[in-house]
Enzyme design. Structure first.
Site, PDB file in Angstrom:
ATOM      1  N   CYS A 335       0.828  -1.207   0.000  1.00  0.00           N
ATOM      2  CA  CYS A 335       0.000   0.000   0.000  1.00  0.00           C
ATOM      3  C   CYS A 335       0.865   1.261   0.000  1.00  0.00           C
ATOM      4  O   CYS A 335       1.516   1.568  -0.982  1.00  0.00           O
ATOM      5  CB  CYS A 335      -0.982  -0.043   1.167  1.00  0.00           C
ATOM      6  SG  CYS A 335      -2.366   1.102   0.976  1.00  0.00           S
ATOM      7  N   HIS A 441      -3.744  -5.529   1.134  1.00  0.00           N
ATOM      8  CA  HIS A 441      -3.487  -5.808   2.546  1.00  0.00           C
ATOM      9  C   HIS A 441      -3.935  -7.239   2.850  1.00  0.00           C
ATOM     10  O   HIS A 441      -4.902  -7.739   2.278  1.00  0.00           O
ATOM     11  CB  HIS A 441      -4.276  -4.849   3.437  1.00  0.00           C
ATOM     12  CG  HIS A 441      -3.745  -3.456   3.449  1.00  0.00           C
ATOM     13  ND1 HIS A 441      -2.576  -3.111   4.078  1.00  0.00           N
ATOM     14  CD2 HIS A 441      -4.233  -2.310   2.915  1.00  0.00           C
ATOM     15  CE1 HIS A 441      -2.360  -1.816   3.943  1.00  0.00           C
ATOM     16  NE2 HIS A 441      -3.348  -1.301   3.240  1.00  0.00           N
TER      17      HIS A 441
END
Length: 497
Positions: A335, A441
């Site tokens: 991310c 994630h």
């Protein structure tokens, strides 16, 4: 009719989140339809529900402990610190505003209505609600704005229990001071104290129990020992720093993984599966002196990517990472960390800072533009590019990011994200596949992918099921709490028979 109990702490990190988690599993095992609730949470370690809404990681874990699907009503208000005394305000899972504390408190009436609406929804669906407070219930200068502690206890007229952290010291001041500072009508709701994180022989604290009970008239319903080998998702950065300090590399730790712990680190539970893998030594580092000679370096998620990228430069980590890569080191970005690996990050609307454009670390040929529309969704993905850890199994995870990343060459598309009948390319990599990044994630919670990837580091890995290990740790927590807290009294106080 729905019942409720309220668990408050004498301070932040007193351990109330884990107490609630354990109680959730205990009551679920008793066949009671139970749900967690925290009116307002503050954490950058968020989780994403099925509808794409964000909630605190603790409430997500507590829902798993209840054996139910997490929903945004379990944590209707989430505050995500952004720096400069501001927080991003998440209301029922969606970004609502970005405010400082003074402006936030001015919205109390609206926020209270949000809290009550979510609480009533849960009461209509579940037999028991276990409420977790936040911080201390007796911050007297802030109490008029309380929407999470005694305000909820009074609204529910629910039995309330106060948790103190004896490991920090001052347990008498914690418990008695908190109780004595409550208003008389609030004291009537307090049905017990819980002494948490006790080290040594509990029998040696018998005199302490007597003193607390004599001075308050309130029973101590439990003394919970300090649990040293519990591995569960955390939401407080301080806990990962404590983990880093206590991590010891033993003989069976054959892989050393270093996570750069910048100031705005988020979603650091992405690496919990590594903690459970006995061959892996996982370290969170904040100083270049701690870097060592890792087999793998990870740049994790960030709530403020630009600020943390500047921090990487100021602390000397950029030079350390460049030398590490030049020497053949393996580097992964998740991310915000993925965004940092690219050539540039643009913030045209200055959402994260006054810096409109900043050079990235330059390890991947990508450019990221931060936009106002936030992507939050659970996803399924498949691996389409072999980065040395190929698996043809579907992968589960979630996205939670502002930026959109553009690819400047053909070295991209490690994964195909499947979402609402769309297929979206995700991830970029270096020509030698030693550096890669993704927006997914939870990617390492996928057993086949994680085990395959770890084997690329040159070590045979024992098989591990992350979900099974997570539930075993929850059950272990529940067993300890059931053994050391008078759960029968809690049931009687709440009218559960």
């Amino acid at each position: 009719m729905s019942k409720a109990i309220v668990i408050l702490g004498t301070m932040s990190s007193a351990g109330k989140s884990l107490i609630v988690t354990g109680l959730c599993r205990i009551f679920a095992r008793k066949g009671i339809k139970v749900a967690p609730f925290k009116a307002q949470n503050m954490s950058n370690n968020a989780a994403v529900c099925k509808d794409g809404g964000e909630i605190g990681r603790a409430q997500y874990l507590q829902a798993i402990a209840c054996k139910i699907e997490p929903t945004v009503d379990m944590n209707p208000i989430l505050l995500k610190p952004e720096g400069n005394s501001k927080s991003q305000i998440i209301i029922r899972g969606k970004v609502w505003n970005s405010l400082n504390a003074k402006d936030y408190y001015k919205r109390k009436r609206y926020l209270w209505d949000v809290v009550v609406e979510s609480l009533e929804k849960l009461k209509n669906e579940y037999e028991l609600i276990i409420v977790e407070g936040a911080g201390s219930p007796v911050e007297l200068n802030l109490k008029q704005n309380d929407i999470v502690n005694m305000a909820i206890a009074k609204y529910l007229d629910a039995p309330t229990y106060i948790v103190g952290d004896i490991d920090r010291g001052g347990i008498f001041a914690q418990l008695l001071g908190t109780y004595w500072l409550l208003e008389e009508e609030e004291k009537k709701l307090v049905k017990g104290f819980i002494v948490n994180k006790f080290r040594g022989d509990i029998n040696l604290f018998k005199d302490g129990v007597s003193i607390i009970q004599e001075k308050s008239g309130v029973p101590v319903i439990g003394i919970v020992p300090y649990i040293t080998d519990l591995i569960l998702p955390e939401e407080d950065v301080a806990t990962i720093e404590d983990f880093a300090k206590s991590a010891v590399k033993s003989a069976d730790k054959k892989i050393d993984i270093c996570v750069i712990s910048y100031p705005h680190i988020s979603n650091f539970d992405d690496f919990d599966a590594f903690k459970m893998q006995r061959e892996v030594n996982l370290r969170f580092v904040r100083r270049v002196e701690e870097f060592g000679k890792p087999d793998l370096v990870i740049l994790p998620g960030s709530k403020n990517t630009i600020s943390d990228l500047i921090w990487i430069r100021k602390t000397g980590f950029e030079d350390v990472l460049k030398r590490y890569v030049q020497n053949g080191g393996k580097l992964v970005g998740i991310c915000g960390g993925y965004q940092m690996l690219g050539k540039k990050i643009h913030d045209p609307q200055k959402m994260e800072s006054d810096t409109e454009t900043i050079d990235g670390l330059g390890f991947l040929n990508t450019v990221t533009v931060l936009r106002t529309n936030k992507t939050t969704r659970q996803i399924t993905a498949r691996m389409v590019k072999d980065i040395g850890s190929f698996t043809d199994e579907n992968l589960e995870g979630y996205e939670i990011h502002l930026g959109q990343t553009e690819f400047l060459d053909a070295n991209h598309g490690i994964f195909e994200i499947i979402y609402e009948n769309q297929t979206i390319k995700d991830g970029a990599f270096s020509e030698d596949f030693k550096i890669w990044g993704t927006y997914i994630h939870g990617i390492f919670n996928n057993d086949a992918f994680r085990n395959s990837f770890l084997k690329t580091l040159g070590v045979e890995i024992s098989e591990l099921s992350y979900k099974e290990s997570l539930n075993k740790n929850i059950d272990k927590l529940a067993d300890v709490i059931e053994e050391n807290i008078d759960v029968q009294k809690i049931m009687e106080d709440a009218g559960i028979f």
